[in-house]
Enzyme design. Structure first.
Site, PDB file in Angstrom:
ATOM      1  N   GLY A  43       1.287  -0.810   0.186  1.00  0.00           N
ATOM      2  CA  GLY A  43      -0.485   0.097   0.034  1.00  0.00           C
ATOM      3  C   GLY A  43       0.854   1.472   0.246  1.00  0.00           C
ATOM      4  O   GLY A  43       2.296   1.493  -0.101  1.00  0.00           O
ATOM      5  N   PHE A  44       0.471   2.061   0.313  1.00  0.00           N
ATOM      6  CA  PHE A  44       1.208   3.417   0.024  1.00  0.00           C
ATOM      7  C   PHE A  44       2.234   3.722   1.304  1.00  0.00           C
ATOM      8  O   PHE A  44       3.693   3.942   0.421  1.00  0.00           O
ATOM      9  CB  PHE A  44       0.365   4.802   0.952  1.00  0.00           C
ATOM     10  CG  PHE A  44      -0.694   4.765  -0.245  1.00  0.00           C
ATOM     11  CD1 PHE A  44      -0.634   5.804  -1.132  1.00  0.00           C
ATOM     12  CD2 PHE A  44      -2.478   5.139   0.020  1.00  0.00           C
ATOM     13  CE1 PHE A  44      -1.489   6.292  -2.113  1.00  0.00           C
ATOM     14  CE2 PHE A  44      -3.026   5.750  -1.147  1.00  0.00           C
ATOM     15  CZ  PHE A  44      -2.638   6.481  -2.335  1.00  0.00           C
ATOM     16  N   VAL A  90      -0.298 -13.291   3.554  1.00  0.00           N
ATOM     17  CA  VAL A  90       0.902 -13.495   4.452  1.00  0.00           C
ATOM     18  C   VAL A  90       0.012 -14.543   5.473  1.00  0.00           C
ATOM     19  O   VAL A  90      -1.364 -13.789   6.030  1.00  0.00           O
ATOM     20  CB  VAL A  90       1.647 -12.042   5.086  1.00  0.00           C
ATOM     21  CG1 VAL A  90       2.052 -12.448   6.548  1.00  0.00           C
ATOM     22  CG2 VAL A  90       2.155 -12.087   3.865  1.00  0.00           C
ATOM     23  N   GLU A 147     -17.816  10.607  -0.064  1.00  0.00           N
ATOM     24  CA  GLU A 147     -17.696  11.009  -1.824  1.00  0.00           C
ATOM     25  C   GLU A 147     -18.615   9.635  -2.389  1.00  0.00           C
ATOM     26  O   GLU A 147     -19.156   9.782  -3.477  1.00  0.00           O
ATOM     27  CB  GLU A 147     -16.213  10.295  -1.932  1.00  0.00           C
ATOM     28  CG  GLU A 147     -15.038  11.159  -1.685  1.00  0.00           C
ATOM     29  CD  GLU A 147     -13.948  11.408  -1.352  1.00  0.00           C
ATOM     30  OE1 GLU A 147     -12.887  11.034  -1.417  1.00  0.00           O
ATOM     31  OE2 GLU A 147     -13.478   9.727  -1.421  1.00  0.00           O
ATOM     32  N   ASP A 161      -2.010   1.796   8.194  1.00  0.00           N
ATOM     33  CA  ASP A 161      -3.167   1.356   9.511  1.00  0.00           C
ATOM     34  C   ASP A 161      -3.168   0.630  10.142  1.00  0.00           C
ATOM     35  O   ASP A 161      -4.059   0.525  10.966  1.00  0.00           O
ATOM     36  CB  ASP A 161      -4.260   1.114   7.922  1.00  0.00           C
ATOM     37  CG  ASP A 161      -5.218   2.094   7.315  1.00  0.00           C
ATOM     38  OD1 ASP A 161      -4.332   3.234   7.273  1.00  0.00           O
ATOM     39  OD2 ASP A 161      -5.758   1.695   6.392  1.00  0.00           O
TER      40      ASP A 161
END
Lengths: 426, 426
Positions: free
Chosen positions: B17-18, B83, B174, B303
């Protein structure tokens, strides 16, 4: 928003492929009420489907929502539904939970792959007809390289990096060329334990030459162009005994993880519900005006029709045939509404093309045969011009330009099946 | 192609991810051997995922193949794998069929939705984390209108055209705005029996205001902007008793076919396998340098981490936090390799934004608050600049420009699940 035109004659079009969509557009704003029925919500530009399967384009680049395409015509209604059959005596189309009455019917439900009695091969070697097919083939292609990267057994690795395409018509040739290019260029730097360009791409064709529907010189050129991309072309042979582990060709077993089927079509079952003669692959034997025997109000076209009246052979299952027949069938409806008889259909064959890879293609324009770059440019031009919808054209052009200059393919996504793998069906 | 650098320290990064991707890029061409493990083959630009769910963009527009992004760094290897857990004593990551030994571990496996103990709601109200989620939500949205067009019972039709979004954070806001816009503009001409703009969009938020993480004036502005799009905003209330037919809000039943979950996250289970304390939602309580207690070679971020050392509250689960932590964790590895201690992490909060619709957004840039067009332009700029990969940026810009001027959305595809609906799993 209920239609105020219910007293006008009702034309039902089943199937929004090239033929059905063309018929609908021709009847737009004409003095008829039109209902288009399709089991998907999109018209698919099938000639570019192999590019979705090989990660060059996204599904939305080659698909246009049917409602969007026909939305401007207020006399056309679109229904998303699966057709269970046609009752020609009752003049109704059966949708299972609903029956739609018609005054005129245009049937264009197309074809699926034919596994020549080996339906169990479908899961081993998927064919390429729908967006779902294309995304699944893309997943298998990309997963094969991922798997090869992870394992160390040389035999298993070689099997994972062997790709068999069964059928050497345009779709098979396009897939073989594109897979070979991905392995050689697009994935070149992506892996650490395998060299993607070690991939073997095997094209298996039962006829003595690839592109058997093309003139012989273009088949020979296509063969050379495929070989220059490293594709192993096996002609005059058949694939047998497909398993998870591989397949047999001429009694020799080829270990091979990914197999793709591009070897033959069966017409949609809907043709058989008409109660008129069909050929061996289920195509309806239509009259020379596209109507069916005894029912001038029913016309059948495209891949679903066997039309032998022009050349003695059935017309090929290609988009120009479907498009011209779609327009003709729509015109026939208008002609019949004026009290005249439907007219005979003539196919104007402008030629055919197949692309093999970057700067590689063949084009048979009847009066002249092209190969290589000129054929590829002709192919590019025709496909961009005909791609439905302005937005798609620009998006596709842009991605092609990007891929051309960078050897990159933008849609290299492995997506999983949401419902089966992540949660129970909703 | 086997790596010749096996003697260098091995950094394993789980999750691309980021945070994970940033860490990997920071370690590219550094004197370490890096292995990136992810269960998908693509990095996802999650802030635009709602645009895939609402048919504005295609999956490939907001996803980049991880191998492609990291392919230039020959010291980085990518493994596509799920994983199963981490053994911190043994310093290995367990992939089920394989164990990967590490010298340093950066764990960034993110979060999934949390249904607050009602896991059975997941199939009724899918959340939005993956491309598969987005395509499924898109299918449900578009199918709801198709269904409403086909049926005639007014109550069932109203239920089909009622959309409930549970959770009024940025994602919920959104989604609500985008769904309302589709109904009012994009689908306006598509149907004959329903008026898509009759659709009801209900946004349900448990806190007293939407965008509770934003300053109050921006929450109030977002509320007004949502209402101007016709969204019914219900704050301070909770959705209960979700069924296929609808849901309860404050004891009142709302008939509603499509429900979308945007109301809370649970950290990935991988954090719990570390054997160190986690918070209620499964986030690992990290030290102020991102390491975990007793294991300076293990860092956790994004996160998956609970980092309360800066403000007293855990840092929010947004991409800037993950990106900054990813870079910091990578730098910590290099620092430790030089024999020094890992350094404390400081988050630089540049503000946050949420978009609501065409020309509608809010932006909290700390020193100044924007609403409406200026916020929307700022949002546009930031998202285009940060979107990974040149090709994606251009493709997205083009589609946004097209959508802006035509009110059209190009990716209105209903695609089915290949394996479950068409053929048995391969």
């Amino acid at each position: 928003m209920e239609s105020a035109t219910t007293s006008k004659p009702h034309v039902v079009i089943v199937g929004a492929g090239f033929g059905g969509l063309q018929a609908a557009q021709h009847l737009g704003d004409k003095p008829v009420r039109v209902t288009v029925i399709d089991r998907t919500n999109h018209h698919l530009f099938q000639p570019l489907l192999y590019q979705v399967a090989t990660a060059a384009l996204s599904p939305a680049d080659i698909a246009a929502p049917i409602r969007g395409v026909l939305g401007q015509f207020t006399n056309i209604e679109v229904i998303l539904a699966e057709v269970a059959g046609v009752d020609v005596a009752d003049k109704t189309v059966n949708l299972g939970d609903q029956r739609i009455a018609y005054d005129y019917l245009i049937l264009a439900t197309g074809s699926r792959h034919s596994y020549f009695g080996h339906d169990e091969w479908e899961k081993l070697a998927p064919g390429l007809k729908s967006l779902e097919d294309a995304v699944e083939i893309r997943r298998r292609l990309l997963m094969a390289f991922e798997y090869a990267e992870k394992i160390t057994d040389p035999k298993a690795r070689a099997a994972a990096m062997t790709f068999a395409i069964i059928g050497g018509g345009p779709t098979g040739v396009e897939l073989a060329g594109a897979i070979s290019e991905i392995a050689r260029y697009t994935l070149a730097r992506d892996f650490r334990h395998i060299n993607p360009s070690d991939a073997r791409v095997i094209l298996i064709e039962g006829e003595p030459r690839v592109l058997a529907g093309f003139p012989e010189d273009l088949s020979a050129s296509a063969l050379r162009q495929l070989q220059s991309l490293g594709v192993e072309v096996r002609t005059g042979v058949h694939a047998t005994n497909l398993t998870d582990e591989g397949l047999d060709v001429q009694g020799q077993f080829i270990p091979c993880r990914v197999k793709i089927w591009a070897a033959g079509n069966n017409a949609s079952f809907v043709g058989k519900t008409l109660g008129v003669p069909v050929d061996r692959s289920g195509r309806v034997l239509v009259n020379d005006d596209l109507t069916i025997p005894g029912h001038p109000e029913v016309q059948v076209l495209g891949d679903l029709a066997n039309f032998p009246h022009q050349t003695g052979e059935p017309l090929p299952g290609v988009s120009p045939v479907a498009i011209q027949q779609g327009r003709h069938a729509a015109q026939n409806v208008l002609t019949m509404l004026e009290g005249r008889k439907p007219e005979r259909f003539w196919y104007w064959d402008k030629g055919s093309m197949a692309t093999i890879g970057r700067n590689k293609a063949v084009a048979d324009l009847k009066f002249v045969h092209f190969s290589g770059l000129p054929a590829w440019l002709a192919w590019l031009f025709v496909h961009v011009v005909f791609l439905v919808g302005f937005r798609n054209r620009i998006a596709v052009l842009l991605q092609w330009a990007w891929a051309y200059f960078t050897f990159n393919k933008g849609a290299r996504l492995i997506t999983r099946n949401f419902q089966a793998e992540q949660r129970p069906p909703a």
